[in-house]
Design a protein around this motif. Structure first.
Motif, PDB file in Angstrom:
ATOM      1  N   ASN A  93       0.810  -1.218   0.000  1.00 33.46           N
ATOM      2  CA  ASN A  93       0.000   0.000   0.000  1.00 33.46           C
ATOM      3  C   ASN A  93       0.845   1.270   0.000  1.00 33.46           C
ATOM      4  N   ASN A  94       2.025   1.226   0.601  1.00 28.19           N
ATOM      5  CA  ASN A  94       2.932   2.370   0.471  1.00 28.19           C
ATOM      6  C   ASN A  94       3.380   2.535  -0.975  1.00 28.19           C
ATOM      7  N   LEU A  95       3.650   1.431  -1.656  1.00 28.38           N
ATOM      8  CA  LEU A  95       4.018   1.501  -3.073  1.00 28.38           C
ATOM      9  C   LEU A  95       2.867   2.061  -3.911  1.00 28.38           C
ATOM     10  N   LEU A  96       1.654   1.570  -3.664  1.00 27.48           N
ATOM     11  CA  LEU A  96       0.498   2.004  -4.441  1.00 27.48           C
ATOM     12  C   LEU A  96       0.179   3.483  -4.213  1.00 27.48           C
ATOM     13  N   GLN A  97       0.612   4.024  -3.091  1.00 26.98           N
ATOM     14  CA  GLN A  97       0.426   5.446  -2.804  1.00 26.98           C
ATOM     15  C   GLN A  97       1.659   6.270  -3.179  1.00 26.98           C
ATOM     16  N   PHE A  98       2.613   5.623  -3.865  1.00 26.76           N
ATOM     17  CA  PHE A  98       3.848   6.272  -4.329  1.00 26.76           C
ATOM     18  C   PHE A  98       4.700   6.813  -3.183  1.00 26.76           C
ATOM     19  N   LYS A  99       4.573   6.183  -2.020  1.00 26.88           N
ATOM     20  CA  LYS A  99       5.405   6.549  -0.874  1.00 26.88           C
ATOM     21  C   LYS A  99       6.612   5.602  -0.860  1.00 26.88           C
ATOM     22  N   PHE A 100       7.492   5.815  -1.827  1.00 20.27           N
ATOM     23  CA  PHE A 100       8.584   4.875  -2.052  1.00 20.27           C
ATOM     24  C   PHE A 100       9.590   4.857  -0.894  1.00 20.27           C
ATOM     25  N   LYS A 101       9.815   6.011  -0.289  1.00 22.35           N
ATOM     26  CA  LYS A 101      10.730   6.064   0.850  1.00 22.35           C
ATOM     27  C   LYS A 101      10.187   5.235   2.004  1.00 22.35           C
ATOM     28  N   ASN A 102       8.886   5.370   2.256  1.00 28.11           N
ATOM     29  CA  ASN A 102       8.261   4.603   3.334  1.00 28.11           C
ATOM     30  C   ASN A 102       8.278   3.108   3.031  1.00 28.11           C
ATOM     31  N   ALA A 103       8.059   2.763   1.763  1.00 25.21           N
ATOM     32  CA  ALA A 103       8.097   1.353   1.369  1.00 25.21           C
ATOM     33  C   ALA A 103       9.496   0.778   1.585  1.00 25.21           C
ATOM     34  N   GLY A 104      10.506   1.569   1.257  1.00 22.78           N
ATOM     35  CA  GLY A 104      11.885   1.125   1.478  1.00 22.78           C
ATOM     36  C   GLY A 104      12.192   0.939   2.945  1.00 22.78           C
ATOM     37  N   HIS A 133       5.182   2.313   8.924  1.00 16.96           N
ATOM     38  CA  HIS A 133       4.296   3.198   8.159  1.00 16.96           C
ATOM     39  C   HIS A 133       3.026   2.423   7.821  1.00 16.96           C
ATOM     40  N   ASP A 134       2.052   2.525   8.717  1.00 17.83           N
ATOM     41  CA  ASP A 134       0.799   1.791   8.534  1.00 17.83           C
ATOM     42  C   ASP A 134      -0.001   2.361   7.376  1.00 17.83           C
ATOM     43  N   GLU A 135      -0.282   1.527   6.407  1.00 14.99           N
ATOM     44  CA  GLU A 135      -1.154   1.886   5.288  1.00 14.99           C
ATOM     45  C   GLU A 135      -1.978   0.661   4.935  1.00 14.99           C
ATOM     46  N   ASP A 136      -3.237   0.872   4.566  1.00 12.73           N
ATOM     47  CA  ASP A 136      -4.060  -0.235   4.100  1.00 12.73           C
ATOM     48  C   ASP A 136      -4.714   0.157   2.780  1.00 12.73           C
ATOM     49  N   PHE A 137      -5.397  -0.781   2.159  1.00  9.84           N
ATOM     50  CA  PHE A 137      -5.930  -0.531   0.818  1.00  9.84           C
ATOM     51  C   PHE A 137      -7.088   0.461   0.847  1.00  9.84           C
ATOM     52  N   GLY A 138      -7.789   0.554   1.970  1.00  7.13           N
ATOM     53  CA  GLY A 138      -8.828   1.575   2.092  1.00  7.13           C
ATOM     54  C   GLY A 138      -8.224   2.965   2.000  1.00  7.13           C
ATOM     55  N   GLN A 139      -7.067   3.168   2.661  1.00  5.71           N
ATOM     56  CA  GLN A 139      -6.361   4.438   2.569  1.00  5.71           C
ATOM     57  C   GLN A 139      -5.842   4.670   1.150  1.00  5.71           C
ATOM     58  N   THR A 140      -5.395   3.594   0.506  1.00  5.01           N
ATOM     59  CA  THR A 140      -4.912   3.714  -0.870  1.00  5.01           C
ATOM     60  C   THR A 140      -6.020   4.184  -1.795  1.00  5.01           C
ATOM     61  N   LEU A 141      -7.209   3.603  -1.654  1.00  5.48           N
ATOM     62  CA  LEU A 141      -8.341   4.028  -2.487  1.00  5.48           C
ATOM     63  C   LEU A 141      -8.672   5.494  -2.229  1.00  5.48           C
ATOM     64  N   GLY A 142      -8.596   5.903  -0.963  1.00  7.28           N
ATOM     65  CA  GLY A 142      -8.845   7.309  -0.636  1.00  7.28           C
ATOM     66  C   GLY A 142      -7.810   8.214  -1.261  1.00  7.28           C
ATOM     67  N   THR A 143      -6.541   7.795  -1.262  1.00  4.55           N
ATOM     68  CA  THR A 143      -5.468   8.565  -1.893  1.00  4.55           C
ATOM     69  C   THR A 143      -5.698   8.689  -3.384  1.00  4.55           C
ATOM     70  N   TRP A 144      -6.297   7.676  -3.985  1.00  3.07           N
ATOM     71  CA  TRP A 144      -6.597   7.701  -5.423  1.00  3.07           C
ATOM     72  C   TRP A 144      -7.817   8.564  -5.754  1.00  3.07           C
ATOM     73  N   GLY A 145      -8.455   9.107  -4.733  1.00  7.25           N
ATOM     74  CA  GLY A 145      -9.596   9.985  -4.965  1.00  7.25           C
ATOM     75  C   GLY A 145     -10.947   9.323  -4.860  1.00  7.25           C
ATOM     76  N   ILE A 146     -10.987   8.060  -4.419  1.00  5.12           N
ATOM     77  CA  ILE A 146     -12.259   7.358  -4.265  1.00  5.12           C
ATOM     78  C   ILE A 146     -12.952   7.843  -2.991  1.00  5.12           C
ATOM     79  N   ALA A 147     -14.193   8.245  -3.119  1.00  8.31           N
ATOM     80  CA  ALA A 147     -14.952   8.738  -1.965  1.00  8.31           C
ATOM     81  C   ALA A 147     -15.264   7.607  -0.998  1.00  8.31           C
ATOM     82  N   SER A 148     -15.549   7.964   0.235  1.00  9.61           N
ATOM     83  CA  SER A 148     -15.784   6.956   1.272  1.00  9.61           C
ATOM     84  C   SER A 148     -17.072   6.185   1.050  1.00  9.61           C
ATOM     85  N   GLY A 149     -18.050   6.787   0.367  1.00 10.06           N
ATOM     86  CA  GLY A 149     -19.329   6.119   0.209  1.00 10.06           C
ATOM     87  C   GLY A 149     -20.111   6.132   1.510  1.00 10.06           C
ATOM     88  N   PHE A 150     -21.152   5.284   1.589  1.00 12.16           N
ATOM     89  CA  PHE A 150     -21.978   5.318   2.793  1.00 12.16           C
ATOM     90  C   PHE A 150     -21.324   4.578   3.953  1.00 12.16           C
TER      91      PHE A 150
END
Length: 233
Positions: A93-104, A133-150
């Motif tokens: 999820n750090n990679l998917l959010q382009f946080k390469f330093k954190n992924a390293g 560096h805690d990241e999950d796919f829900g945060q990744t979707l939010g970083t990509w601009g996906i709204a939270s929904g209901f």
């Protein structure tokens, strides 16, 4: 079945994203404050009451008893092991959010804990100043601009939303425990890991809710605000 679920989540997220975009435009124009999209409030209130009963009358007493019997050192070792095992979720999820330093840094942390920390039983990374560096796919979707929904309250798991539910599917495939062939064994291990973590502060839930005037909206708003904060970090 997985293909059907993927289509459902994609369509639902697209609808939620479109709906929230329209709401945001209205808010900007008229200066109103965005509120949580909550069409399932009736169900959510009932499920919150159910979860509250389970947490207060079953989970908290069980966790306190477990903490009394099992020494803190042992519980910490167990937490360290599972934390190290969850490296793929954080790394991907750090990679998917382009946080390469954190992924390293996550990679170095995993290597340090695995080698120096005896397979993750101890936190060997702390000696090198390597942070998690805690990241999950829900945060990744939010970083990509996906709204939270209901908003949705899940049985036992508690507050969530449509985006984070979709994120759970992504994290499932990044979780090494998910690849244990026997589903019940995998479920039991995951449940034990969460329970052991909860035992470090078994009164956390009761302390959280003690200042709530009305439990459901308090937990809902606290969850949504925290998730948005984590996404913006």
């Amino acid at each position: 079945m997985r293909f059907i679920l993927a289509i459902f989540f994609s369509a639902a997220l697209l609808f939620a994203n479109t709906n929230q975009s329209e709401t945001d435009e209205f808010d900007v124009e008229f200066g109103t404050q965005t509120t949580t999209f909550d069409p399932l409030s009736g169900y959510n209130r009932v499920m919150t009451s159910f979860n509250d009963f389970v947490y207060v009358n079953m989970l908290t007493p069980a966790a306190r008893g477990y903490a009394y019997v099992v020494p803190k050192t042992t519980r910490t070792v167990i937490s360290n092991f599972f934390d190290n095992l969850m490296f793929p979720i954080r790394f991907v999820n750090n990679l998917l959010q382009f946080k390469f330093k954190n992924a390293g840094e996550e990679t170095l942390r995993f290597l340090a804990n695995t080698i120096i920390g005896f397979g993750g039983l101890t936190d060997g990374a702390k000696y090198y100043g390597l942070e998690k560096h805690d990241e999950d796919f829900g945060q990744t979707l939010g970083t990509w601009g996906i709204a939270s929904g209901f908003h949705v309250v899940l049985p036992l798991l508690g507050p969530s939303n449509l985006r984070d539910m979709a994120g759970m599917a992504g994290d499932y495939f990044a979780n090494p425990i998910s690849y244990i062939e026997d589903d019940w064994t995998a479920f039991g291990i995951k449940t034990f890991a969460y329970f052991n973590e909860f035992s470090h502060d078994p009164l956390a839930y009761e302390n959280l809710k003690k200042d709530a005037v009305e439990l459901y909206p308090f937990l809902r708003d606290a969850y949504e605000q925290r998730r948005e904060h984590l996404i913006k970090e």
